[in-house]
Design a protein around this motif. Structure first.
Motif, mmCIF file in Angstrom:
data_model
loop_
_atom_site.group_PDB
_atom_site.id
_atom_site.type_symbol
_atom_site.label_atom_id
_atom_site.label_comp_id
_atom_site.label_asym_id
_atom_site.label_seq_id
_atom_site.Cartn_x
_atom_site.Cartn_y
_atom_site.Cartn_z
ATOM 1 N N VAL A 117 40.491 47.184 41.339
ATOM 2 C CA VAL A 117 39.928 48.478 40.656
ATOM 3 C C VAL A 117 40.385 48.554 39.226
ATOM 4 N N ARG A 118 41.964 48.273 38.898
ATOM 5 C CA ARG A 118 42.607 48.433 37.583
ATOM 6 C C ARG A 118 42.269 47.322 36.716
ATOM 7 N N ARG A 132 35.139 47.351 39.591
ATOM 8 C CA ARG A 132 35.221 48.822 39.384
ATOM 9 C C ARG A 132 33.851 49.483 39.517
ATOM 10 N N ASP A 151 37.336 55.291 36.124
ATOM 11 C CA ASP A 151 38.002 54.147 36.058
ATOM 12 C C ASP A 151 39.509 54.269 36.638
#
Length: 583
Positions: free
Chosen positions: A566-567, A573, A582
């Motif tokens: 996700v990061r 994402r 985000d």
């Protein structure tokens, strides 16, 4: 003859279940080979039917003989003793007719049930082992017709064998009696019967072609009806009901027209079976009466000849019925053999290599690797890509290059693959039966384990809603449950089976977010230490995974922990957070 199962016959079938439920492989060459194969498997009841069929019909054939002899000896010659003697003989023949007929019917029902039920067994075995290849090669209607219509026609041939054998033997007996009394009249009867049968054969051949055509049209109608019902909700949503109703009506008319074409020839056959023997009896009586006037026959012999001529229509109709049922059998057996000839889309492989119980699962086609004993999430830009990967992981309907513990699934026998890898799709099928039967899937599982699986799937509310708990009744297809309840019961069943490798496709697509989060946590706990793959884009589930694989255009482009992806990965994402923050 319409034959239906009785309680005693069902009990008999239960007693025979070891031989019927596991018959040897059925031949797929010709309908004749299929008929012989079935006859070998039930030869005892066929012989029993043959014996009593011969006794029954021969006794009927001898009744005119006994009446004629009694009439000449007791009435014409005024001999009371002879009349009594022949009356007793006639009584004995009546006992044989009654007893033999009852026993013959008993064996006929047994033969019908065995042949019909065996057809269902071999068809079911084919359907459950051929995978999705059945649906690709055969219309649904053809498969349904095998269990609803064709099995009756196959059983019908074994049913009529007892009467057919009796008809042949009684024909020979009558031939001997006729020729001993009058060669001319006897030859008229003996030659006339085959001639009548030959005339009927002119109707039988076109009848067979029209029956086959009707079977095809009826199968298409069943398929259309099945497809329409399956997609009824979608059809209503897009306003397509009227279009499909029109198609169904048109196909119904084609079935009706095919039935009318069959009915014409069937009516001609049925009428001929009455008319031609009737004309034949008139001819025999006329010839016999002239012989009596000429002093060549006695009155008793004339009565016997009339009885013989009347009786001969009986075996004639039986032979015609046998031919008619064999025609129907050929059509039905051809359909069953067509089903059996379909090759499995996941053929068994020789068990040359040991079957692993653990090890990483690797899919060379996509490059995805699912670590052993871990909960892995599969995220894809397109749902069909992750579903295709799941199919390869379980070798479901496709050839697969996937390896388990370094051993290709393609090199394992399919039953070993099924025992080690379970693929559970979101549309979990439920069947009529108890909740316990749904969850145990035919195995013996302690109730405590079933309840544990229900809790892990957060489906306790479904269980509590059943007054009888695990003994509560589930309606067919789970009609009494909501979509979310059905999905959670399906997940509970998968967890109760507890396979070494469990593949779940969108297991929470029909539940609310709160329940989804709880299922994610309990799934990670319940499957700890065992390989689990979840195809999903839900962050509520992915949060609890140990490892995530991202597929783009069917290829693994990234892997790691959910939080890291996700990061660090924009495409991941975007898919998982669906345009959200985000963070």
């Amino acid at each position: 003859m319409g034959v239906g199962p009785t309680i005693r016959h069902v009990a008999w079938l239960v007693a025979m279940r070891s031989s019927i439920l596991a018959p040897p492989a059925a031949p797929t060459t010709t309908p004749g080979a299929f008929l012989t194969w079935g006859a070998r498997l039930q030869w005892r009841t066929l012989v029993g039917g043959l014996v009593f069929g011969v006794i029954w019909m021969t006794a009927i054939a001898l009744v005119p003989w006994a009446i004629g002899r009694g009439l000449d000896a007791g009435v014409v010659h005024d001999d009371p003793g002879a009349l009594l003697r022949w009356a007793l003989i006639l009584t004995g023949l009546s006992v044989l007719v009654g007893g033999g007929g009852a026993a013959r019917h008993w064996f006929a029902v047994e033969n019908w049930l065995s042949g019909a039920f065996r057809t269902i067994v071999v068809a079911d075995e084919a359907i459950t082992t051929r995978g999705q290849e059945i649906g690709r090669q055969l219309p649904t209607g053809d498969v349904v017709s095998i269990a609803s219509n064709d099995m009756e026609k196959i059983g019908g041939v074994y049913d009529v064998t007892a009467r057919f054998s009796g008809a042949i033997v009684s024909y020979v007996v009558v031939a001997v009696l006729l020729l001993r009394q009058s060669v001319v009249t006897g030859l008229v009867v003996l030659i006339g019967s085959p001639v009548l049968l030959a005339l009927l054969s002119l109707i039988i051949k076109p009848l067979q072609a029209r029956q086959a055509a009707q079977r095809e049209e009826a199968g298409r109608l069943t398929t259309l009806g099945t497809d329409t019902v399956a997609g009824l909700r979608i059809l209503r949503g897009i306003g397509g009901e009227r279009e499909f109703v029109g198609r169904y009506a048109a196909q119904s008319q084609r079935v009706r027209r095919a039935g009318v074409r069959v009915a014409g020839y069937q009516a001609a056959l049925d009428a001929s079976q009455t008319l031609l023997p009737g004309l034949f009896v008139v001819l025999v009586v006329w010839i016999g009466a002239r012989s009596v006037i000429a002093g060549e026959l006695t009155p008793g012999e004339l009565v016997a000849f009339y009885g013989y001529a009347t009786f001969m229509s009986f075996p004639l109709r039986t032979v015609t019925e046998m031919v008619d049922k064999f025609i129907r059998f050929r059509v039905a057996a051809g359909k069953v053999q067509g089903l059996l000839r379909i090759e499995s889309d996941h053929p068994a492989r020789p068990a040359g290599a040991p079957v692993p119980v653990d090890g990483d699962v690797v899919d060379p086609e996509s490059g995805a690797r699912m670590p052993s004993g871990r909960l892995t999430g599969i995220v894809s830009t397109r749902p069909e890509e992750s579903a295709a990967l799941a199919a390869r992981l379980g070798r479901v309907g496709v050839e697969s290059a996937v390896t388990l513990g370094g051993i290709p699934l393609a090199d394992m026998p399919i039953d070993h693959v099924r025992a080690h890898v379970l693929v559970n799709d979101p549309d979990s099928r439920l069947f009529h039966g108890t909740v316990r039967e749904q969850l145990s899937a035919g195995r013996t599982v302690p109730d405590a384990h079933l309840v544990e699986a229900v809790d892990a799937a957060w489906a306790r509310d479904v269980l509590l809603a059943q007054a009888a708990g695990l003994d509560g009744i589930v309606e067919e297809k789970g009609r009494g449950f909501s979509g979310g309840q059905r999905q959670r019961l399906g997940l509970a069943r998968a967890l109760a089976i507890d396979p070494p490798v469990l593949v779940l496709i969108e297991p929470t697509s029909a539940v609310d977010a709160h329940t989804e989060a709880r299922i994610g946590a309990s799934l990670a706990q319940e499957r700890r230490g065992r390989t689990t793959v979840v195809a999903t884009v839900s962050p509520l589930l992915l949060t609890h995974t140990d490892h995530v694989v991202l597929l783009v255009d069917g290829v693994a482009v990234a892997e790691g922990r959910h939080a890291d992806l996700v990061r660090e990965h924009a495409a991941y994402r975007s898919i998982v957070l669906r345009g959200g923050d985000d963070e």
